[in-house]
Motif scaffolding. Sequence first.
Motif, PDB file in Angstrom:
ATOM      1  N   ASP A   1       0.830  -1.201   0.000  1.00 32.87           N
ATOM      2  CA  ASP A   1       0.000   0.000   0.000  1.00 32.87           C
ATOM      3  C   ASP A   1       0.867   1.254   0.000  1.00 32.87           C
TER       4      ASP A   1
ATOM      5  N   ARG B   1       0.595  10.883   3.885  1.00 32.47           N
ATOM      6  CA  ARG B   1       0.508  11.652   5.124  1.00 32.47           C
ATOM      7  C   ARG B   1       0.430  13.149   4.787  1.00 32.47           C
TER       8      ARG B   1
ATOM      9  N   TYR C   1     -11.079  16.405   4.988  1.00 32.13           N
ATOM     10  CA  TYR C   1     -11.190  15.039   4.481  1.00 32.13           C
ATOM     11  C   TYR C   1     -10.611  15.003   3.067  1.00 32.13           C
TER      12      TYR C   1
ATOM     13  N   LYS D   1      -9.543  12.404  -0.164  1.00 25.48           N
ATOM     14  CA  LYS D   1      -9.702  11.072  -0.738  1.00 25.48           C
ATOM     15  C   LYS D   1      -8.842  10.978  -1.994  1.00 25.48           C
TER      16      LYS D   1
ATOM     17  N   VAL E   1      -7.253   5.838  -0.628  1.00 28.48           N
ATOM     18  CA  VAL E   1      -6.719   6.377   0.625  1.00 28.48           C
ATOM     19  C   VAL E   1      -7.667   7.454   1.135  1.00 28.48           C
ATOM     20  N   ASP E   2      -8.206   7.247   2.322  1.00 33.60           N
ATOM     21  CA  ASP E   2      -9.033   8.253   3.004  1.00 33.60           C
ATOM     22  C   ASP E   2      -8.212   8.845   4.138  1.00 33.60           C
ATOM     23  N   MET E   3      -8.097  10.162   4.156  1.00 33.02           N
ATOM     24  CA  MET E   3      -7.316  10.813   5.219  1.00 33.02           C
ATOM     25  C   MET E   3      -8.160  11.888   5.890  1.00 33.02           C
ATOM     26  N   ASN E   4      -8.341  11.714   7.180  1.00 34.08           N
ATOM     27  CA  ASN E   4      -9.083  12.675   7.997  1.00 34.08           C
ATOM     28  C   ASN E   4      -8.120  13.423   8.910  1.00 34.08           C
TER      29      ASN E   4
ATOM     30  N   HIS F   1      -5.092  11.051  10.156  1.00 34.10           N
ATOM     31  CA  HIS F   1      -5.141   9.596  10.174  1.00 34.10           C
ATOM     32  C   HIS F   1      -5.491   9.079   8.780  1.00 34.10           C
ATOM     33  N   PRO F   2      -4.504   8.560   8.044  1.00 37.54           N
ATOM     34  CA  PRO F   2      -4.809   7.969   6.729  1.00 37.54           C
ATOM     35  C   PRO F   2      -5.326   6.539   6.883  1.00 37.54           C
ATOM     36  N   ASP F   3      -6.252   6.183   6.031  1.00 32.96           N
ATOM     37  CA  ASP F   3      -6.842   4.834   6.032  1.00 32.96           C
ATOM     38  C   ASP F   3      -6.813   4.313   4.599  1.00 32.96           C
TER      39      ASP F   3
ATOM     40  N   HIS G   1      -7.621   1.533   1.676  1.00 30.89           N
ATOM     41  CA  HIS G   1      -8.511   0.448   1.287  1.00 30.89           C
ATOM     42  C   HIS G   1      -8.043  -0.120  -0.044  1.00 30.89           C
TER      43      HIS G   1
END
Length: 221
Positions: free
Chosen positions: A69, A73, A176, A178, A195-198, A216-218, A220
């Motif tokens: 992945d 950041r 947010y 994306k 990548v979703d980053m909040n 906080h990156p997430d 998928h």
Amino acid sequence: MAMAEREQIKPLAPTGYQTSSSGEEKILAKHSKFHHRKCIKCFGCFTALLLIVAVIMLVLAFTVFHIRDPMVRMNALTLTNLNFSRGALSQDVNVTLIAEVFVKNPNAATFRYDNSTTTIYYHGATVGEARIPSGKAKARRSVSLNMTVDIIPSKVLAVQNLSSDLILGQLNVSSYTKITGRVKVLNIVNKHVVVDMNCTITYNILSREIQNQDCHPDVHV
């Protein structure tokens, strides 16, 4: 009597014929052994080739074809032209949020990302939005994406919590981002990545600086 004796006596096979038959048997036996050895060598070469191919595929599976992945950041966030005078925000000046997003591609193939978006929220209300143009991060390289988000002052002033935040001397803003993309290796392995980053941002009104930021990156797949 002589006739009967002649019928009972059978002529022996010629000595030359017996020698020839024994020689053919030896030649056939030698040929059979040679063919058997040749088959063994061919089978051994084929087995060795299969093992070499298996080892190469195993190495590729853990190196080139193993897609990891991308790492994303938020490097820096800056708010500009956010000035309050007597509890009011001037609507004549555009407030901008400058964000620097860092993307690292650890793969042996290029990570290509599509058009992305960043949305700014203030107490749940959308106050700004920006688009990130498509691009790519080369194999085992990093790229920085600079975004400038225009915050609409009228939407900030419409938030009911603004007065209480002004008294506290700080604004709590969230963002947010994306990013969608893919990593393709030799048109064989294709991995889709989202990548979703909040982020949460605390802006100090008196110092006019970002006091705190937490992202906080997430990822998928």
